[in-house]
Design a protein around this motif. Structure first.
Motif, PDB file in Angstrom:
ATOM      1  N   PHE A 140       0.824  -1.204   0.000  1.00  0.00           N
ATOM      2  CA  PHE A 140       0.000   0.000   0.000  1.00  0.00           C
ATOM      3  C   PHE A 140       0.864   1.262   0.000  1.00  0.00           C
ATOM      4  O   PHE A 140       0.494   2.286  -0.603  1.00  0.00           O
ATOM      5  N   ALA A 141       2.031   1.206   0.672  1.00  0.00           N
ATOM      6  CA  ALA A 141       2.945   2.348   0.642  1.00  0.00           C
ATOM      7  C   ALA A 141       3.453   2.587  -0.780  1.00  0.00           C
ATOM      8  O   ALA A 141       3.571   3.741  -1.240  1.00  0.00           O
ATOM      9  N   VAL A 142       3.747   1.497  -1.487  1.00  0.00           N
ATOM     10  CA  VAL A 142       4.140   1.629  -2.894  1.00  0.00           C
ATOM     11  C   VAL A 142       3.007   2.252  -3.699  1.00  0.00           C
ATOM     12  O   VAL A 142       3.210   3.156  -4.526  1.00  0.00           O
ATOM     13  N   ALA A 143       1.787   1.782  -3.459  1.00  0.00           N
ATOM     14  CA  ALA A 143       0.644   2.269  -4.226  1.00  0.00           C
ATOM     15  C   ALA A 143       0.404   3.761  -3.992  1.00  0.00           C
ATOM     16  O   ALA A 143       0.059   4.504  -4.928  1.00  0.00           O
ATOM     17  N   ARG A 144       0.584   4.224  -2.761  1.00  0.00           N
ATOM     18  CA  ARG A 144       0.369   5.642  -2.482  1.00  0.00           C
ATOM     19  C   ARG A 144       1.351   6.516  -3.262  1.00  0.00           C
ATOM     20  O   ARG A 144       0.982   7.562  -3.811  1.00  0.00           O
ATOM     21  N   LEU A 145       2.607   6.082  -3.309  1.00  0.00           N
ATOM     22  CA  LEU A 145       3.588   6.843  -4.088  1.00  0.00           C
ATOM     23  C   LEU A 145       3.261   6.798  -5.574  1.00  0.00           C
ATOM     24  O   LEU A 145       3.364   7.809  -6.287  1.00  0.00           O
ATOM     25  N   GLN A 146       2.907   5.639  -6.089  1.00  0.00           N
ATOM     26  CA  GLN A 146       2.571   5.538  -7.512  1.00  0.00           C
ATOM     27  C   GLN A 146       1.346   6.375  -7.854  1.00  0.00           C
ATOM     28  O   GLN A 146       1.267   6.975  -8.925  1.00  0.00           O
ATOM     29  N   GLU A 147       0.392   6.435  -6.920  1.00  0.00           N
ATOM     30  CA  GLU A 147      -0.776   7.264  -7.169  1.00  0.00           C
ATOM     31  C   GLU A 147      -0.401   8.750  -7.215  1.00  0.00           C
ATOM     32  O   GLU A 147      -0.915   9.503  -8.060  1.00  0.00           O
ATOM     33  N   SER A 148       0.510   9.149  -6.317  1.00  0.00           N
ATOM     34  CA  SER A 148       0.933  10.558  -6.344  1.00  0.00           C
ATOM     35  C   SER A 148       1.676  10.898  -7.635  1.00  0.00           C
ATOM     36  O   SER A 148       1.689  12.044  -8.071  1.00  0.00           O
ATOM     37  N   LEU A 149       2.296   9.898  -8.267  1.00  0.00           N
ATOM     38  CA  LEU A 149       2.956  10.087  -9.555  1.00  0.00           C
ATOM     39  C   LEU A 149       2.004   9.879 -10.733  1.00  0.00           C
ATOM     40  O   LEU A 149       2.433   9.892 -11.892  1.00  0.00           O
ATOM     41  N   ARG A 150       0.735   9.641 -10.439  1.00  0.00           N
ATOM     42  CA  ARG A 150      -0.308   9.412 -11.429  1.00  0.00           C
ATOM     43  C   ARG A 150      -0.062   8.152 -12.256  1.00  0.00           C
ATOM     44  O   ARG A 150      -0.465   8.059 -13.419  1.00  0.00           O
ATOM     45  N   ARG A 151       0.594   7.176 -11.615  1.00  0.00           N
ATOM     46  CA  ARG A 151       0.746   5.869 -12.259  1.00  0.00           C
ATOM     47  C   ARG A 151      -0.383   4.975 -11.733  1.00  0.00           C
ATOM     48  O   ARG A 151      -0.174   4.042 -10.942  1.00  0.00           O
ATOM     49  N   TYR A 152      -1.593   5.253 -12.176  1.00  0.00           N
ATOM     50  CA  TYR A 152      -2.760   4.627 -11.585  1.00  0.00           C
ATOM     51  C   TYR A 152      -2.800   3.117 -11.827  1.00  0.00           C
ATOM     52  O   TYR A 152      -3.217   2.338 -10.964  1.00  0.00           O
ATOM     53  N   ASP A 153      -2.370   2.704 -13.024  1.00  0.00           N
ATOM     54  CA  ASP A 153      -2.409   1.278 -13.347  1.00  0.00           C
ATOM     55  C   ASP A 153      -1.444   0.502 -12.437  1.00  0.00           C
ATOM     56  O   ASP A 153      -1.795  -0.531 -11.870  1.00  0.00           O
ATOM     57  N   ALA A 154      -0.211   1.024 -12.295  1.00  0.00           N
ATOM     58  CA  ALA A 154       0.765   0.375 -11.416  1.00  0.00           C
ATOM     59  C   ALA A 154       0.294   0.420  -9.966  1.00  0.00           C
ATOM     60  O   ALA A 154       0.466  -0.553  -9.202  1.00  0.00           O
ATOM     61  N   ALA A 155      -0.329   1.527  -9.559  1.00  0.00           N
ATOM     62  CA  ALA A 155      -0.828   1.636  -8.194  1.00  0.00           C
ATOM     63  C   ALA A 155      -1.922   0.607  -7.937  1.00  0.00           C
ATOM     64  O   ALA A 155      -1.979   0.000  -6.863  1.00  0.00           O
TER      65      ALA A 155
END
Length: 868
Positions: A789-804
């Motif tokens: 989930f920590a990885v997903a939060r960072l990816q979401e902030s980078l707008r990498r929604y699919d990876a998140a």
């Protein structure tokens, strides 16, 4: 011998076939552990005895009963006596423990009928059938083995059965199969060599005996070319002993071979047949095979040897259980607790917690003492005397010496194992002993007839009657302890009506009165009624604790019932007993949440400052309970004053005061720690924490940096310093601190923690892509929902929604099913954002003329022409 062979009756040959089938069937039946083996065991043994008797009658031979048959017959009588229902007075004389169980547990439940001495009569019925089968097998083997060819054929079956078992195991190893024939996985065992035997010790015992028999056949077979199959079979079985990785099996097998060599040396010195060179060659060939096997399994053998390389480690093994089992034996001196009743009755005498169910003492002497009492020890002594008489015979050949050496090795192995409790090893042992104990033909058949029993129709009828009795005994013996427990547990799990569970429980308890789990299951059913059923819960769980004082679950159930009845001090004492019995979650997971006062916490506290500290931590981490934690800490410090661990209680006090911003109290607690253990590293770190709490950040950082300089290899101290540096905004210094201990970290968890802290620093600096890489690596090293989930939060902030969304999905799989709703909603939101982003980008490309031109030049798809 030749005339005996020529006149051998076809009934004797059929008896030989029955015995050979028995030797083969028992290993196939999972080493004799399969439930269905009892029926063919009894049937084949009875058939062999009857056919051997008819054959002896046809040949005019007498039926000889060697001394070794006496303990077998007496054990049958003892089993029968243990099954006789006795009134209360008789039971009190013959078995005071059984009478006490009847008085305490059964009579108040209305189960007032006469009871046998056996504490598990169903198991004793099965043992009665098994001992009858063993007696008939031995008597049949004695008669059939009077013919030389029959004797050698039966012994060859034993030798080749062992080799066949090893071939099956090697086939599984070559194919990489970890379940029997790929269809039957072992649930509670992981044998190194996958065969019909789940227990490596039992496998080693059976193969060791088979190898010894094979050596004897190889030594005595003429011509020598015909001895090769026996030598190969012996080598294969010996190799299997090594590959089983059974320490006891290997040691006693080698002892058996050394004993055989000594006997052959003595025979040569006493003027025996000159076959020393051949014997030496055979034994050296077997040792060569063993050397090859030892080389192949060297690493595994070394690991097994290291697991018992000191007296201390041996004392912590099964030998450590012997005093408890001796105590159980002393409680049943007259007739024992009942043959086969050990599994059900032993928990009452188990003074140390053990996660495993102990089904046997794994010691032949203690097995006899606990289940048969002093008569059992006497029968064991008679059996040993009979074996010594066989060894002292003057006309033993090399085959018989090999057989006796194998039996001696297996007997010593059973001082640390229970392979004789299962039919595979027991039947093979009785058959080979029958081959040695057979009567020697000294003259005419009429002369032999005068030395034994005439096989009259009455005697033959007795064998039929014994066979029928053995088969009938399997009917009441079909009720097994495990089946009763599973049946009652299924009702409790299905939340059946309490009256139904209660009635079924009484029925099963009447059948298995010494099984504590049945009482506990009924108590659990009544506990589901809450306070209304607390009285019945306590009544049944008290009986469970009478039968198993170290059962942690019963103590926990008793604690709940006592709390429901308002007897809080007693209830928390039961929680403490549950913890001491091995239930680690009884205190921290349940009891501490139910306690409301220091007195109740004191009642549940074991005699351990360390546990008191953990209880204090649990209270400190629970919102609204910090005041109680402080009061409890004061009681614990006073209660354990002068004991090792009190300083830790003061340390917890200081940190809790810092958390509550009570700086003067924290300072006082820190002073106590410094007074008691001034040189300890944690004491200096606590002083730095106090400085930090007072707002002296530079001073606290300087103190920790000074500690770090004095202890450069302390990874935890480096983590603490780095976290403080991150809090102070010194991200570069924090990364340098972490990198300085990077080469010292070999543990995955520490590596993941370091990477997470580095990611925190990079995130603070705005280097989000690099932070994502660190967090992804940490999540792979130690998979957890929080990590993904920590990885997903960072990816979401980078707008990498699919990876998140993928990261959330991976974390979702690690969550319990009842905690996944929020994560599913998050994943749905991310997937929706990714679809919106893709649609927006596609629309932008379609509206951009430059993008369309580029697509045209690249040969991309164009809109189809419009038809007129």
């Amino acid at each position: 011998m030749a005339s005996s062979h020529r006149s051998c009756s076809r009934y004797t040959r059929l008896a030989e076939v029955a015995l050979a089938t028995l030797v083969v069937v028992c290993p196939l039946a999972l080493g004799g552990a399969a439930r269905w083996v009892a029926w063919p065991l009894m049937g084949l043994a009875g058939a062999a005895a009857l056919l051997a008797g008819i054959g002896a009658r046809r040949q005019g031979q007498s039926l000889r009963v060697p001394l070794m048959a006496v303990p077998l017959a007496a054990s049958v009588v003892l089993c029968a006596v243990q099954l006789v229902p006795l009134p209360e007075g008789g039971l009190r004389v013959l078995s005071p423990e059984a009478a006490a169980l009847r008085e305490f547990a059964l009579e108040p439940l209305g189960l007032t009928g006469a009871r046998p001495v056996s504490l598990d009569s169903s198991a004793t019925w099965r043992e009665l059938s098994k001992h009858l089968a063993y007696l008939l097998t031995f008597l049949a083997a004695v008669q059939v083995c009077r013919a030389r060819d029959s004797r050698r054929r039966l012994l060859a079956v034993v030798a080749f059965s062992g080799a066949a078992v090893v071939v099956v195991g090697l086939g599984h190893a070559l194919l990489g199969m970890h379940s029997l024939f790929g269809v039957m996985p072992w649930v509670h065992a992981r044998p190194p060599l996958v065969t019909f035997f789940a227990n490596p010790n039992h496998l080693a015992g059976f193969l060791g005996l088979a190898a010894s028999v094979g050596v004897g056949l190889a030594l005595t077979t003429r011509p020598r070319s015909k001895a090769l199959p026996f030598a190969l079979a012996a080598g294969a079985s010996g190799l299997g002993v090594l590959l089983s990785l059974s320490r006891g099996g290997i040691a006693f097998f080698l002892f058996g071979q050394a004993l055989l060599m000594l006997w052959l040396v003595r025979e040569r010195r006493e003027g025996g047949a000159p076959r020393w060179a051949r014997s030496t060659a055979a034994l050296l060939g077997l040792l060569a095979v063993l050397a090859v096997g030892a080389y192949v399994a060297a690493d595994s053998l070394w690991a097994e040897a290291r697991s018992a390389d000191s007296i201390e480690k041996l004392s912590q093994s099964k030998v450590a259980l012997w005093p408890m089992m001796a105590q159980a034996a002393r409680a049943f001196p007259v007739l024992g607790m009942g043959r086969g009743a050990f599994e059900a009755a032993f928990p009452r005498y188990q003074t140390e917690p053990n996660p495993n169910t102990l089904t046997h003492p794994e010691n032949a002497v203690l097995q006899a003492a606990t289940e048969l009492g002093l008569p059992g020890l006497l029968l064991l002594a008679v059996a040993l005397w009979g074996f010594v008489r066989l060894v002292r015979r003057e006309d033993l050949d090399a085959l018989e010496l090999a057989v006796l050496s194998g039996v001696a090795a297996l007997g010593l192995h059973n001082l640390f194992d229970f392979s004789w409790e299962l039919p595979a090893c027991a039947v093979a042992t009785l058959l080979v002993l029958g081959a040695v104990a057979r009567p020697r033909e000294r003259g005419r058949a009429t002369e032999g007839a005068r030395q034994g029993l005439t096989p009259s129709p009455v005697l033959l009828g007795a064998s039929v009657a014994l066979t029928a009795l053995g088969l009938l005994a399997l009917v009441p013996g079909a009720h097994r302890l495990a089946d009763a427990e599973a049946e009652l547990a299924a009702l409790v799990s299905a939340r059946a009506p309490v009256d139904v569970v209660h009635a079924k429980g009484l029925e099963l308890i009447d059948r298995h009165p010494s099984d504590y789990l049945l009482y506990r299951l009924v108590a659990s059913a009544h506990a589901s009624r809450g306070g209304e059923g607390a009285g019945d819960t306590l009544a049944f769980v008290n009986r469970a604790l009478y039968l198993a004082p170290r059962d942690a679950v019963s103590h926990r159930v008793a604690g709940r019932a006592l709390l429901a009845l308002g007897r809080r001090s007693q209830g928390f004492l039961e929680y403490r007993l549950a913890h001491e019995a091995g239930d680690a979650g009884a205190l921290l997971g349940e009891a501490v949440r139910r306690a409301h006062s220091v007195e109740e916490l004191a009642a549940m506290t074991p005699d351990s400052p360390e546990v008191a500290g953990r209880l204090m931590d649990a209270l400190s981490n629970t919102p609204g309970r910090q005041e109680l934690a402080l009061a409890y800490g004061a009681w614990a410090r006073e209660h354990f004053e002068g004991r090792h661990g009190v300083t830790e209680l003061w340390t917890r006090e200081a940190r809790l005061r810092l958390l509550r911003k009570e700086l003067s109290e924290a300072e006082a607690a820190c002073a106590q720690v410094e007074r008691r253990e001034p040189e300890r590293l944690d004491t200096a770190l606590l002083r730095a924490e106090v400085l930090k709490g007072r707002g002296e950040l530079d001073a606290s950082l300087g103190a920790v940096e000074a500690l770090r300089a004095r202890h450069p290899g302390n990874v935890e101290l480096a983590f603490t310093l780095a976290s403080w540096q991150l809090e102070a905004g010194l991200t570069r210094r924090a990364r340098e601190t972490l990198q300085s201990v990077g080469g010292l970290i070999s543990d995955y968890r520490q590596r993941a923690r370091m990477l997470s802290m580095e990611a925190d620093g990079l995130e603070r600096e705005g280097l989000l892509s690099r932070a994502v890489e660190r967090r992804q690596t940490a999540a792979r090293l130690v998979p957890s929902a929080e990590g993904y989930f920590a990885v997903a939060r960072l990816q979401e902030s980078l707008r990498r929604y699919d990876a998140a969304a993928r990261s959330v999905r991976e974390g979702l799989a690690l969550l319990p099913p009842d905690s996944r709703e929020a994560a599913r909603a998050w994943m749905t939101r991310l997937e929706s954002a990714e679809r919106t982003r893709v649609d927006t980008r596609r629309k932008e490309l379609m509206d951009d003329p430059r993008a369309q031109e580029l697509e045209h030049l690249l040969g991309g798809p164009r809109e189809p022409p419009v038809e007129p």
